[in-house]
Design a protein around this motif. Structure first.
Motif, PDB file in Angstrom:
ATOM      1  N   UNK A  45       0.811  -1.224   0.000  1.00 26.46           N
ATOM      2  CA  UNK A  45       0.000   0.000   0.000  1.00 26.46           C
ATOM      3  C   UNK A  45       0.840   1.268   0.000  1.00 26.46           C
ATOM      4  N   UNK A  46       2.109   1.149   0.419  1.00 21.18           N
ATOM      5  CA  UNK A  46       2.958   2.331   0.516  1.00 21.18           C
ATOM      6  C   UNK A  46       2.746   3.126   1.790  1.00 21.18           C
ATOM      7  N   UNK A  47       2.029   2.556   2.755  1.00 17.40           N
ATOM      8  CA  UNK A  47       1.764   3.243   4.018  1.00 17.40           C
ATOM      9  C   UNK A  47       2.579   2.615   5.141  1.00 17.40           C
ATOM     10  N   UNK A  48       3.013   3.419   6.105  1.00 14.13           N
ATOM     11  CA  UNK A  48       3.727   2.849   7.248  1.00 14.13           C
ATOM     12  C   UNK A  48       2.786   2.002   8.122  1.00 14.13           C
ATOM     13  N   UNK A  49       3.355   1.029   8.810  1.00 12.68           N
ATOM     14  CA  UNK A  49       2.569   0.152   9.686  1.00 12.68           C
ATOM     15  C   UNK A  49       1.808   0.959  10.732  1.00 12.68           C
ATOM     16  N   UNK A  50       2.422   2.017  11.252  1.00  6.91           N
ATOM     17  CA  UNK A  50       1.765   2.852  12.270  1.00  6.91           C
ATOM     18  C   UNK A  50       0.474   3.463  11.716  1.00  6.91           C
ATOM     19  N   UNK A  51       0.508   3.920  10.480  1.00 12.37           N
ATOM     20  CA  UNK A  51      -0.678   4.494   9.844  1.00 12.37           C
ATOM     21  C   UNK A  51      -1.743   3.423   9.641  1.00 12.37           C
ATOM     22  N   UNK A 106      -2.193   0.740  11.433  1.00 15.90           N
ATOM     23  CA  UNK A 106      -2.780   0.457  12.753  1.00 15.90           C
ATOM     24  C   UNK A 106      -3.785   1.550  13.136  1.00 15.90           C
ATOM     25  N   UNK A 107      -3.430   2.802  12.849  1.00 15.26           N
ATOM     26  CA  UNK A 107      -4.342   3.914  13.136  1.00 15.26           C
ATOM     27  C   UNK A 107      -5.627   3.772  12.325  1.00 15.26           C
ATOM     28  N   UNK A 108      -5.496   3.481  11.039  1.00 11.49           N
ATOM     29  CA  UNK A 108      -6.688   3.308  10.199  1.00 11.49           C
ATOM     30  C   UNK A 108      -7.552   2.152  10.703  1.00 11.49           C
ATOM     31  N   UNK A 146      -7.689   1.263  13.944  1.00  9.85           N
ATOM     32  CA  UNK A 146      -8.264   1.767  15.197  1.00  9.85           C
ATOM     33  C   UNK A 146      -9.504   2.623  14.960  1.00  9.85           C
ATOM     34  N   UNK A 147      -9.496   3.406  13.876  1.00  7.91           N
ATOM     35  CA  UNK A 147     -10.640   4.290  13.611  1.00  7.91           C
ATOM     36  C   UNK A 147     -11.658   3.656  12.659  1.00  7.91           C
ATOM     37  N   UNK A 148     -11.438   2.387  12.323  1.00  6.80           N
ATOM     38  CA  UNK A 148     -12.434   1.635  11.566  1.00  6.80           C
ATOM     39  C   UNK A 148     -12.417   1.801  10.070  1.00  6.80           C
ATOM     40  N   UNK A 149     -11.353   2.351   9.507  1.00  6.92           N
ATOM     41  CA  UNK A 149     -11.296   2.481   8.052  1.00  6.92           C
ATOM     42  C   UNK A 149     -10.976   1.147   7.368  1.00  6.92           C
ATOM     43  N   UNK A 150     -10.201   0.318   8.024  1.00 10.86           N
ATOM     44  CA  UNK A 150      -9.942  -1.045   7.537  1.00 10.86           C
ATOM     45  C   UNK A 150     -10.186  -2.016   8.687  1.00 10.86           C
ATOM     46  N   UNK A 151     -10.590  -3.205   8.340  1.00 10.52           N
ATOM     47  CA  UNK A 151     -10.892  -4.220   9.354  1.00 10.52           C
ATOM     48  C   UNK A 151     -10.253  -5.541   8.953  1.00 10.52           C
ATOM     49  N   UNK A 152      -8.948  -5.678   9.239  1.00 10.82           N
ATOM     50  CA  UNK A 152      -8.301  -6.938   8.887  1.00 10.82           C
ATOM     51  C   UNK A 152      -8.836  -8.076   9.760  1.00 10.82           C
ATOM     52  N   UNK A 153      -8.659  -9.272   9.277  1.00  9.61           N
ATOM     53  CA  UNK A 153      -9.024 -10.437  10.070  1.00  9.61           C
ATOM     54  C   UNK A 153      -8.039 -10.577  11.218  1.00  9.61           C
ATOM     55  N   UNK A 154      -8.439 -11.269  12.262  1.00 11.75           N
ATOM     56  CA  UNK A 154      -7.556 -11.542  13.392  1.00 11.75           C
ATOM     57  C   UNK A 154      -7.468 -13.055  13.572  1.00 11.75           C
ATOM     58  N   UNK A 155      -6.246 -13.543  13.680  1.00 15.96           N
ATOM     59  CA  UNK A 155      -6.064 -14.974  13.931  1.00 15.96           C
ATOM     60  C   UNK A 155      -6.304 -15.251  15.409  1.00 15.96           C
ATOM     61  N   UNK A 156      -6.330 -16.506  15.782  1.00 15.78           N
ATOM     62  CA  UNK A 156      -6.602 -16.862  17.177  1.00 15.78           C
ATOM     63  C   UNK A 156      -5.547 -16.306  18.124  1.00 15.78           C
ATOM     64  N   UNK A 157      -4.324 -16.117  17.634  1.00 17.04           N
ATOM     65  CA  UNK A 157      -3.280 -15.547  18.490  1.00 17.04           C
ATOM     66  C   UNK A 157      -3.283 -14.012  18.475  1.00 17.04           C
ATOM     67  N   UNK A 158      -4.242 -13.408  17.767  1.00 21.80           N
ATOM     68  CA  UNK A 158      -4.397 -11.960  17.769  1.00 21.80           C
ATOM     69  C   UNK A 158      -3.684 -11.226  16.646  1.00 21.80           C
ATOM     70  N   UNK A 159      -2.924 -11.945  15.823  1.00 19.32           N
ATOM     71  CA  UNK A 159      -2.214 -11.286  14.729  1.00 19.32           C
ATOM     72  C   UNK A 159      -3.184 -10.853  13.634  1.00 19.32           C
ATOM     73  N   UNK A 160      -2.893  -9.717  13.041  1.00 25.07           N
ATOM     74  CA  UNK A 160      -3.696  -9.216  11.931  1.00 25.07           C
ATOM     75  C   UNK A 160      -3.379 -10.037  10.679  1.00 25.07           C
TER      76      UNK A 160
END
Length: 139
Positions: free
Chosen positions: A10-16, A18-20, A22-36
């Motif tokens: 995407x060309x975006x930093x990981x911090x950005x 994570x922010x997106x 947090x504010x609901x712009x993207x909703x990645x899946x979560x594995x059982x261990x919590x990884x995106x």
């Protein structure tokens, strides 16, 4: 794919990213261990958001544009309205910056820029401070 992979795509930093999330712009899946776990569609949305932000759209404008992008029944008029409002804000900002530049250019021209202490630039800045002080006192 993990956050590093989607950041590269995407060309975006990981911090950005994570922010997106947090504010609901993207909703990645979560594995059982919590990884995106990001899908191809998440990477595409993030690239879309990166481009929209680079063009100066606010987060809320991005949210609206993304919702319209996902809506196959959208009216292009809604998209156009958001972009026209953004253009209006850009035009206002350009006018403000043009006025600011003209003021500063005038002050630079008025200043001798030599070894003497008198300076019209500082005098002008001090005058504006005095106006603000007077407004606060009268309020």
């Amino acid at each position: 794919m993990n956050i590093g992979d989607v950041a590269s795509l995407s060309g975006l930093p990981a911090k950005t990213i994570r922010y997106y999330e947090d504010i609901g712009l993207v909703k990645p899946l979560r594995s059982t261990n919590g990884y995106r776990t990001f899908r191809e569609s998440d990477a595409h949305k993030l690239a879309f958001l990166g481009r929209a932000r680079a063009l100066g759209f606010s987060i809320e404008d991005c949210r609206s544009l993304l919702a319209l992008y996902d809506d196959e029944d959208r009216a292009s008029a809604e998209v156009k309205e958001i972009v026209e409002q953004h253009l209006d804000r850009i035009d206002e900002k350009i006018a403000e910056l043009t006025e600011m530049r003209a003021t500063l250019a005038h002050l630079v021209d008025a200043c001798a820029g030599d070894h003497r202490p008198d300076c019209p630039i500082l005098a002008d800045l001090a005058m504006e401070c005095s106006k603000e002080d007077q407004l606060e006192k009268s309020a």
